[in-house]
Design a protein around this motif. Sequence first.
Motif, mmCIF file in Angstrom:
data_model
loop_
_atom_site.group_PDB
_atom_site.id
_atom_site.type_symbol
_atom_site.label_atom_id
_atom_site.label_comp_id
_atom_site.label_asym_id
_atom_site.label_seq_id
_atom_site.Cartn_x
_atom_site.Cartn_y
_atom_site.Cartn_z
ATOM 1 N N LEU A 15 0.817 -1.209 0.000
ATOM 2 C CA LEU A 15 0.000 0.000 0.000
ATOM 3 C C LEU A 15 0.853 1.262 0.000
ATOM 4 C CD1 LEU A 15 -2.704 -1.133 2.605
ATOM 5 C CD2 LEU A 15 -2.779 -1.301 0.107
ATOM 6 N N ALA A 16 2.005 1.220 0.650
ATOM 7 C CA ALA A 16 2.846 2.414 0.775
ATOM 8 C C ALA A 16 4.164 2.182 0.052
ATOM 9 C CB ALA A 16 3.073 2.750 2.245
ATOM 10 N N ARG A 17 4.153 2.378 -1.261
ATOM 11 C CA ARG A 17 5.362 2.121 -2.055
ATOM 12 C C ARG A 17 6.523 3.025 -1.610
ATOM 13 N NH1 ARG A 17 5.946 -0.027 -7.334
ATOM 14 N NH2 ARG A 17 3.982 -1.076 -6.877
ATOM 15 N N LYS A 18 6.217 4.274 -1.250
ATOM 16 C CA LYS A 18 7.315 5.187 -0.893
ATOM 17 C C LYS A 18 7.973 4.779 0.423
ATOM 18 C CE LYS A 18 4.733 8.913 1.462
ATOM 19 N NZ LYS A 18 4.466 10.364 1.428
ATOM 20 N N VAL A 19 7.241 4.079 1.289
ATOM 21 C CA VAL A 19 7.847 3.545 2.511
ATOM 22 C C VAL A 19 8.900 2.510 2.158
ATOM 23 C CG1 VAL A 19 7.394 2.087 4.518
ATOM 24 C CG2 VAL A 19 5.904 4.036 4.038
ATOM 25 N N LEU A 20 8.574 1.632 1.231
ATOM 26 C CA LEU A 20 9.516 0.610 0.784
ATOM 27 C C LEU A 20 10.754 1.252 0.152
ATOM 28 C CD1 LEU A 20 10.278 -2.341 0.132
ATOM 29 C CD2 LEU A 20 8.931 -2.123 -1.959
ATOM 30 N N LEU A 21 10.540 2.264 -0.679
ATOM 31 C CA LEU A 21 11.667 2.898 -1.375
ATOM 32 C C LEU A 21 12.631 3.560 -0.396
ATOM 33 C CD1 LEU A 21 9.796 4.472 -4.432
ATOM 34 C CD2 LEU A 21 11.156 2.384 -4.360
ATOM 35 N N LEU A 22 12.096 4.281 0.599
ATOM 36 C CA LEU A 22 12.986 4.935 1.552
ATOM 37 C C LEU A 22 13.701 3.913 2.429
ATOM 38 C CD1 LEU A 22 14.081 7.591 2.568
ATOM 39 C CD2 LEU A 22 12.180 7.722 4.189
ATOM 40 N N ALA A 23 13.006 2.830 2.793
ATOM 41 C CA ALA A 23 13.651 1.777 3.583
ATOM 42 C C ALA A 23 14.801 1.143 2.796
ATOM 43 C CB ALA A 23 12.626 0.725 3.991
ATOM 44 N N LEU A 24 14.596 0.908 1.509
ATOM 45 C CA LEU A 24 15.667 0.372 0.668
ATOM 46 C C LEU A 24 16.844 1.344 0.617
ATOM 47 C CD1 LEU A 24 13.521 -1.109 -2.223
ATOM 48 C CD2 LEU A 24 15.238 -2.375 -0.950
ATOM 49 N N PHE A 25 16.525 2.626 0.510
ATOM 50 C CA PHE A 25 17.559 3.657 0.401
ATOM 51 C C PHE A 25 18.403 3.738 1.669
ATOM 52 C CE2 PHE A 25 18.688 8.313 0.462
ATOM 53 C CZ PHE A 25 19.582 8.268 -0.595
ATOM 54 N N LEU A 26 17.761 3.517 2.831
ATOM 55 C CA LEU A 26 18.427 3.742 4.112
ATOM 56 C C LEU A 26 18.876 2.472 4.831
ATOM 57 C CD1 LEU A 26 16.080 6.491 5.645
ATOM 58 C CD2 LEU A 26 18.255 6.831 4.457
ATOM 59 N N GLU A 58 4.172 6.481 8.656
ATOM 60 C CA GLU A 58 5.093 6.061 7.594
ATOM 61 C C GLU A 58 6.530 6.046 8.107
ATOM 62 O OE1 GLU A 58 2.611 7.826 3.734
ATOM 63 O OE2 GLU A 58 4.104 9.055 4.787
ATOM 64 N N THR A 59 6.879 7.037 8.895
ATOM 65 C CA THR A 59 8.234 7.103 9.451
ATOM 66 C C THR A 59 8.526 5.897 10.320
ATOM 67 O OG1 THR A 59 8.271 9.522 9.406
ATOM 68 C CG2 THR A 59 9.771 8.433 10.948
ATOM 69 N N GLU A 60 7.576 5.528 11.167
ATOM 70 C CA GLU A 60 7.785 4.394 12.053
ATOM 71 C C GLU A 60 7.936 3.090 11.264
ATOM 72 O OE1 GLU A 60 8.784 2.369 15.217
ATOM 73 O OE2 GLU A 60 8.544 4.547 15.138
ATOM 74 N N THR A 61 7.180 2.951 10.163
ATOM 75 C CA THR A 61 7.297 1.742 9.339
ATOM 76 C C THR A 61 8.646 1.696 8.640
ATOM 77 O OG1 THR A 61 4.906 1.731 8.974
ATOM 78 C CG2 THR A 61 6.232 0.380 7.500
ATOM 79 N N VAL A 62 9.109 2.831 8.134
ATOM 80 C CA VAL A 62 10.431 2.888 7.507
ATOM 81 C C VAL A 62 11.503 2.484 8.518
ATOM 82 C CG1 VAL A 62 12.201 4.387 6.512
ATOM 83 C CG2 VAL A 62 9.824 4.629 5.786
ATOM 84 N N ALA A 63 11.427 3.067 9.723
ATOM 85 C CA ALA A 63 12.419 2.763 10.757
ATOM 86 C C ALA A 63 12.371 1.285 11.141
ATOM 87 C CB ALA A 63 12.174 3.642 11.982
ATOM 88 N N TRP A 64 11.157 0.738 11.239
ATOM 89 C CA TRP A 64 11.020 -0.686 11.584
ATOM 90 C C TRP A 64 11.664 -1.559 10.504
ATOM 91 C CZ3 TRP A 64 9.008 -5.028 9.365
ATOM 92 C CH2 TRP A 64 8.852 -6.141 10.205
ATOM 93 N N LEU A 65 11.437 -1.235 9.244
ATOM 94 C CA LEU A 65 12.017 -2.014 8.150
ATOM 95 C C LEU A 65 13.541 -1.947 8.166
ATOM 96 C CD1 LEU A 65 9.562 -1.094 5.257
ATOM 97 C CD2 LEU A 65 9.934 -3.385 6.185
#
Length: 317
Positions: A15-26, A58-65
Motif C-alpha cells: 500500500l505504501a510504495r514510498k515507505v519501501l523505497l525509503l527503507a531500501l535507500f536507508l 510512515e516514518t515508524e514503518t520505515v524505521a522498523w524495516l
Amino acid sequence: EEELPLATEIVHEILARKVLLLALFLHDIGKGRGGDHSEIGARIARKLAPRLGYTAEETETVAWLVEHHLLCSTTAFNRDISDPKTIDDFVAIVRSPQRLRLLLVLTVRDIRAVGPNVWNGWKGQLLRGLYYRAEAVMTGGGPLADLEARVATAQEQLREALADWPAADVDAFIARNYPPYWLNFNAEVHARHAKLMRGADKSGAPLTVETKVHTFRSVTEVTVYAPDHPGLFAGIAGALTVCCASIVDARIFTTKDGMVVDTFWIQGADRGPFDQPHRLKKLASMVEATLTKDFKPALELERRAGEAMASRTDIFK
C-alpha cells in the motif's frame, strides 16, 4: 516473474510504495558508524523521514524495516522454518501481513543488489516457505493449527499419488513414519521416498543413494536410505564435502523400524545445482564408501586442509 514469482506478485499489494523505497535507500546507512548498523539506521530513519514529508506512521514503518531488514534472511537461512516456534518467533516481530510483504520485497532486493551471483533459487525457496508459513499464522491458520489434520491430509495425498499400489503397501509405509516426517515433505517427495524404500527393501540393498536435480531451486537433492547407526549423518556430510558440494539444508528422519531417510540439498561452487552426471556418480560412490567404512572423509578433509594451508603460509617466518 519466472525468477521471483512471489515478490513480483506481492509488490503490487504493497500500500505504501514510498515507505519501501525509503527503507531500501536507508537500510545500510548505519554501517561504519560503530555498533549495530540496523539499530543505528533506524534512528537515522526516524530523523530523516519527517524531513522528506513522511507521516509519523510512515516514518515508524520505515524505521522498523531498516531495523529488521535482516530478519527474513536470518530466519529463512539459519533456522528451521518447519519448526512452529521459528514461525511464532518471526510472526511476533513482524505482526502484520503488510509489514510481511514490505519485508519480503526489501529482502529480495537487498540480496540481489549485492552482486550477480549472490541470489539463487534455493534462497528464493526458503524465503517463500517462510513467507507462506508466516502469512498462514497471521490469517488464522499456520503450523500450530491442527497438526493431526495436516498429517492425515499428507497421508491421504500419498494414497492418491500411489493409487496404483496395493493398499497394504501404502499402509505399511505410512505406519513406518512418525508425524514430523509427514509435515516436512510434500506428496511428490513422500511418493518418491516410498518407491525408493520399497525398492531397496525388496533388493536387500544395505544402502541406497538417490539424487534429483532441481534447476529452478538451484539445488540437488540427495536422499540416503540406510540402517541407522552412530555417525551416519556426519559421515554423509563429510562425503559430500569431500566431493566439493556445499550443503545448504538437510532433513533427518528415522523410521519406526530403525532405518533412516536422510535428505540433503547441495550446491556446487557456483551456487547452482550440483548436476554434472560424472560428479553425481562420484558423489554417490563416495557416500557408499564412507558408510561401508572403506573411506574416512575426516582424514581426507584434514589432509586437504593441511596442504592448502601449507601452500598459503610457507611465506611467513
